[in-house]
Scaffold this active site. Structure first.
Site, mmCIF file in Angstrom:
data_model
loop_
_atom_site.group_PDB
_atom_site.id
_atom_site.type_symbol
_atom_site.label_atom_id
_atom_site.label_comp_id
_atom_site.label_asym_id
_atom_site.label_seq_id
_atom_site.Cartn_x
_atom_site.Cartn_y
_atom_site.Cartn_z
ATOM 1 N N THR A 16 -21.289 -5.594 2.243
ATOM 2 C CA THR A 16 -20.121 -6.462 2.204
ATOM 3 C C THR A 16 -19.441 -6.567 3.567
ATOM 4 O OG1 THR A 16 -19.729 -5.055 0.276
ATOM 5 C CG2 THR A 16 -18.297 -6.945 0.540
ATOM 6 N N ARG A 20 -23.251 -0.203 7.508
ATOM 7 C CA ARG A 20 -22.598 1.103 7.379
ATOM 8 C C ARG A 20 -23.608 2.141 6.977
ATOM 9 N NH1 ARG A 20 -16.847 -0.113 4.420
ATOM 10 N NH2 ARG A 20 -16.315 -1.663 5.977
ATOM 11 N N SER A 111 -14.531 1.604 8.121
ATOM 12 C CA SER A 111 -13.314 1.373 7.345
ATOM 13 C C SER A 111 -12.818 2.602 6.603
ATOM 14 C CB SER A 111 -13.562 0.213 6.387
ATOM 15 O OG SER A 111 -12.376 -0.146 5.760
ATOM 16 N N HIS A 112 -12.854 2.537 5.272
ATOM 17 C CA HIS A 112 -12.267 3.604 4.444
ATOM 18 C C HIS A 112 -13.219 4.780 4.264
ATOM 19 C CE1 HIS A 112 -14.555 0.783 2.089
ATOM 20 N NE2 HIS A 112 -14.803 1.744 1.215
ATOM 21 N N ASP A 275 -5.686 1.693 5.983
ATOM 22 C CA ASP A 275 -6.962 2.426 5.941
ATOM 23 C C ASP A 275 -7.506 2.689 7.343
ATOM 24 O OD1 ASP A 275 -7.724 -0.137 6.622
ATOM 25 O OD2 ASP A 275 -9.616 -0.008 5.520
ATOM 26 N N ASP A 277 -9.589 1.320 9.496
ATOM 27 C CA ASP A 277 -9.623 0.303 10.545
ATOM 28 C C ASP A 277 -8.417 -0.637 10.502
ATOM 29 O OD1 ASP A 277 -10.615 -0.694 8.123
ATOM 30 O OD2 ASP A 277 -11.700 -2.307 9.126
ATOM 31 N N ASP A 279 -7.212 -2.687 8.214
ATOM 32 C CA ASP A 279 -7.192 -3.996 7.568
ATOM 33 C C ASP A 279 -6.644 -3.954 6.144
ATOM 34 O OD1 ASP A 279 -9.412 -2.761 6.508
ATOM 35 O OD2 ASP A 279 -10.813 -4.388 6.931
ATOM 36 N N ARG A 280 -6.506 -2.768 5.584
ATOM 37 C CA ARG A 280 -5.968 -2.708 4.220
ATOM 38 C C ARG A 280 -4.542 -2.185 4.224
ATOM 39 N NH1 ARG A 280 -10.504 -0.362 0.258
ATOM 40 N NH2 ARG A 280 -12.307 -1.310 1.278
ATOM 41 N N THR A 342 -16.472 -10.802 -3.651
ATOM 42 C CA THR A 342 -15.899 -9.671 -2.921
ATOM 43 C C THR A 342 -16.365 -9.684 -1.464
ATOM 44 O OG1 THR A 342 -15.736 -8.303 -4.882
ATOM 45 C CG2 THR A 342 -15.937 -7.146 -2.777
ATOM 46 N N GLU A 362 -8.373 -7.063 -4.556
ATOM 47 C CA GLU A 362 -7.827 -5.950 -5.333
ATOM 48 C C GLU A 362 -7.950 -4.616 -4.600
ATOM 49 O OE1 GLU A 362 -10.153 -3.556 -6.243
ATOM 50 O OE2 GLU A 362 -11.683 -4.840 -5.333
ATOM 51 N N SER A 363 -8.848 -4.562 -3.620
ATOM 52 C CA SER A 363 -9.088 -3.321 -2.901
ATOM 53 C C SER A 363 -8.056 -3.073 -1.812
ATOM 54 C CB SER A 363 -10.483 -3.361 -2.297
ATOM 55 O OG SER A 363 -10.639 -4.547 -1.535
ATOM 56 N N LYS A 374 -8.565 -9.255 6.924
ATOM 57 C CA LYS A 374 -7.403 -8.770 6.216
ATOM 58 C C LYS A 374 -6.598 -7.922 7.188
ATOM 59 C CE LYS A 374 -10.199 -5.356 3.672
ATOM 60 N NZ LYS A 374 -11.596 -5.822 3.802
HETATM 61 C C1 VG1 Z 1 -15.102 -2.818 -0.668
HETATM 62 C C2 VG1 Z 1 -14.047 -3.586 -1.407
HETATM 63 C C3 VG1 Z 1 -13.991 -5.007 -0.903
HETATM 64 C C4 VG1 Z 1 -13.772 -5.003 0.625
HETATM 65 C C5 VG1 Z 1 -14.833 -4.161 1.290
HETATM 66 C C6 VG1 Z 1 -14.602 -4.015 2.761
HETATM 67 O O1 VG1 Z 1 -16.356 -3.418 -0.879
HETATM 68 O O2 VG1 Z 1 -14.298 -3.584 -2.797
HETATM 69 O O3 VG1 Z 1 -12.965 -5.691 -1.566
HETATM 70 O O4 VG1 Z 1 -13.826 -6.302 1.135
HETATM 71 O O5 VG1 Z 1 -14.831 -2.843 0.725
HETATM 72 O O6 VG1 Z 1 -13.326 -3.523 3.003
HETATM 73 P P1 VG1 Z 1 -17.418 -2.862 -1.941
HETATM 74 O O7 VG1 Z 1 -18.621 -3.720 -1.767
HETATM 75 O O8 VG1 Z 1 -17.633 -1.426 -1.611
HETATM 76 O O9 VG1 Z 1 -16.777 -3.017 -3.287
HETATM 77 V V1 VG1 Z 1 -13.025 -2.617 4.372
HETATM 78 O O10 VG1 Z 1 -11.412 -2.123 4.412
HETATM 79 O O11 VG1 Z 1 -14.097 -1.442 4.165
HETATM 80 O O12 VG1 Z 1 -13.385 -3.724 5.577
HETATM 81 CO CO CO Z 2 -10.872 -1.423 6.201
#
Ligand code: VG1
Ligand code: CO
Length: 541
Positions: A16, A20, A111-112, A275, A277, A279-280, A342, A362-363, A374
């Site tokens: 997504t 990673r 990211s997270h 989070d 990076d 963005d959340r 997503t 929603e995340s 974001k």
């Molecule tokens: C998750 C979230 C999705 C978000 C993605 C990247 O993806 O559900 O909403 O866009 O992380 O966010 P997944 O495929 O694991 O459900 V971030 O803050 O990691 O750029």
């Molecule tokens: Co992020």
């Protein structure tokens, strides 16, 4: 320039949000280089152009940046702008691409996901609009990684990224920029900082948790320097390579310290976190966590109170699993609502085409047409601006929203680190039943629609299939099931539960209790618990 061998890998299909993997995977000879060379090969405009580079400061950030700089020079990039210390939050990098008229940017982040030598690393390419590359480009990069067997690099010493200034590798200029300045300048154009500052000096208390990640420097600039928040109100704002051993995902489990604080008797008026990076975002009031789906809806209903959005919104987009709270706001405002798969990249075309002002997931991600990612701090500042303009507490704003539009009880249940085959078996079990579900009655709920979500981009007409399984009921409740595209260990199954209570109905019921029946139906249809041998989700958010 030297050319080195690289082994093509066949397992690196980016998910997504870019590629990673565990740090160890990235440390294999030629692995990162393979992906980076594929970017240069697939985006010819970078030759002679400008590239932005930065990351969230996690372990391997520095090493990766030095490799990218040497490869950029060898691939004919004219100029690279890199954040001081190698830092740039994802939204700040997106903005820097735009203000620099750059041809693209490389974001180093998972990211997270946790960091450190045993944690994860990630890399993502963003295009000249500042947003994640569109699927045709990410697909081309992926295909290129499978065929190339060499990469280009100029041998040069490491560039000192610790101080602002310029450097060179070969003919390529490197500019080390402050990661915060341009971003804050953008925020100043959108929000009424003076109004927020007046509220804070009037005694409104704010707490922010940087989770030891990239937003620390941004939060210090915005909250302490600009808004006069006492330094002691900010937690974990020194970025660290392993995020202080934590997991920089702002949810009730990993941001427990913040949640505890906001649910204590002497809770501050406003709590927020971002989070890894940046963005959340999450937003909390005294004793209340604002569900990210509600947050998007509330932003949509109130953003006109911020100076940058005085003219109102032209449309809203949300990812499919995000609750339908925003839909009701869009309907009342008479603007379009788009439902996308997503992942943030699907919002880019809509933003570029001027079809939407706001978008969110929603995340815990939300943003607007000011950026193409974001933007965590943006959402937090937007909330503060709205609170200041309305003169109401976070809780009262949320309750008022529910009273007007009704409440979408909503929760996501994550089953992490599952055996991949078992996770797929759960998905297949449901997929095989979809066609027969409509009309069936389960625990008193009648299925109105069941499908595998496919999205047609209304701007470029591209179609993305298999974006999650959804089962909707006549009552307005629904559940969605999909596999995560960002996990790195086994598979993560996400179950999204939603139940609507119209205005006038009870909006104070226990969340998980309210959703229990929908969860039971999902379990019955998929044998989720039996197949995965998990009695409960890893995280409920
Ligand atoms: C998750 C979230 C999705 C978000 C993605 C990247 O993806 O559900 O909403 O866009 O992380 O966010 P997944 O495929 O694991 O459900 V971030 O803050 O990691 O750029
Ligand atoms: Co992020």
């Amino acid at each position: 320039m030297t050319t080195h061998a690289t082994t093509p890998f066949d397992d690196q299909k980016p998910g997504t949000s870019g590629l990673r993997k565990q740090v160890k995977v990235f440390q294999q000879t030629g692995y990162l280089e393979n992906f980076v060379q594929a970017i240069f090969d697939c985006v010819p405009d970078l030759r002679g152009g400008t590239l932005i580079v930065g990351g969230d400061g996690r372990y391997y950030n520095d090493t990766a940046i030095q490799i990218i700089l040497r490869m950029a020079a060898a691939n004919g990039v004219a100029k690279v702008r890199v954040g001081q210390g190698g830092l740039l939050s994802t939204p700040a990098l997106s903005n820097l691409i735009r203000v620099s008229n750059a041809q693209g940017g490389i974001i180093l982040s998972a990211s997270h996901n946790p960091g450190g030598p045993n944690g994860d690393f990630g890399i993502k390419f963003n295009g000249d609009n500042g947003g994640s590359a569109v699927e045709s480009v990410t697909q081309a990069i992926f295909e290129r990684t499978l065929e190339i067997d060499s990469y280009n690099e100029i041998s040069a010493d490491d560039v000192d990224l610790s101080a602002l200034g310029t450097a060179h590798i070969g003919d390529m200029q490197i500019e080390i920029v402050d990661p915060v300045t341009d971003y804050m300048a953008l925020m100043e154009t959108l929000f009424d900082f003076d109004k927020i500052k007046a509220m804070i000096s009037g005694g409104f208390s704010v707490c922010f948790d940087g989770m030891h990640a990239v937003t620390g420097p941004y939060a210090k600039a915005a909250f302490i320097q600009r808004l006069g928040v006492p330094a002691g109100s900010l937690m974990n704002v020194e970025p660290s390579e392993d995020f202080g051993g934590g997991h920089p995902d702002p949810n009730p489990v990993y941001a427990k310290a913040l949640f505890n604080k906001m649910f204590a008797d002497d809770a501050p008026d406003f709590g927020a976190a971002s989070d890894g990076d940046g963005d959340r975002n999450i937003v909390l009031g005294k004793g209340l966590y604002v569900s990210p789906s509600d947050s998007l809806a509330i932003l949509a209903a109130n953003i006109h109170l911020a100076p940058g959005y005085e003219e109102g919104i032209v449309g809203v987009a949300r990812s499919m699993p995000t609750s339908r709270a925003a839909d009701l706001v869009a309907k009342k405002a008479g603007v379009d609502l788009f439902e996308t798969p997503t992942g943030w990249k699907f919002f880019g075309n809509l933003l570029d085409a001027g079809r939407i002002t706001l978008c969110g997931e929603e995340s815990a991600g939300a943003s607007s047409d000011h950026a193409r990612e974001k933007d965590g701090l943006w959402a937090i500042l937007a909330w503060l601006n709205i609170v200041a303009a309305r003169g109401m507490s976070v809780k009262d704003i949320v309750r008022d929203h529910w009273a007007t539009y009704g409440r979408h009880y909503y929760s996501r249940h994550d089953y992490e680190a599952l055996d991949t085959a078992k996770a797929q078996a759960v998905m297949s079990a449901l997929e095989g039943k979809l066609a027969d579900l409509p009309g069936q009655s389960l625990h008193g709920e009648t299925v109105s629609m069941a499908d595998s979500f496919a999205y047609t981009d209304s701007v470029d007409g591209s179609v993305s299939r298999n974006q999650g399984l959804r089962v909707e009921f006549e009552s307005g409740s629904r559940f969605v099931m999909r596999l995560s595209g960002t996990g790195t260990v086994g598979a993560t199954l996400r179950l999204y539960l939603e139940k609507y209570a119209p205005p006038g109905e009870d909006h104070d019921a226990d969340l998980q209790e309210t959703l229990k029946q929908i969860a039971a139906i999902a379990d019955e249809l998929t044998d989720l618990k039996a197949i995965t041998q998990r009695a409960a989700p890893s995280v409920m958010s």
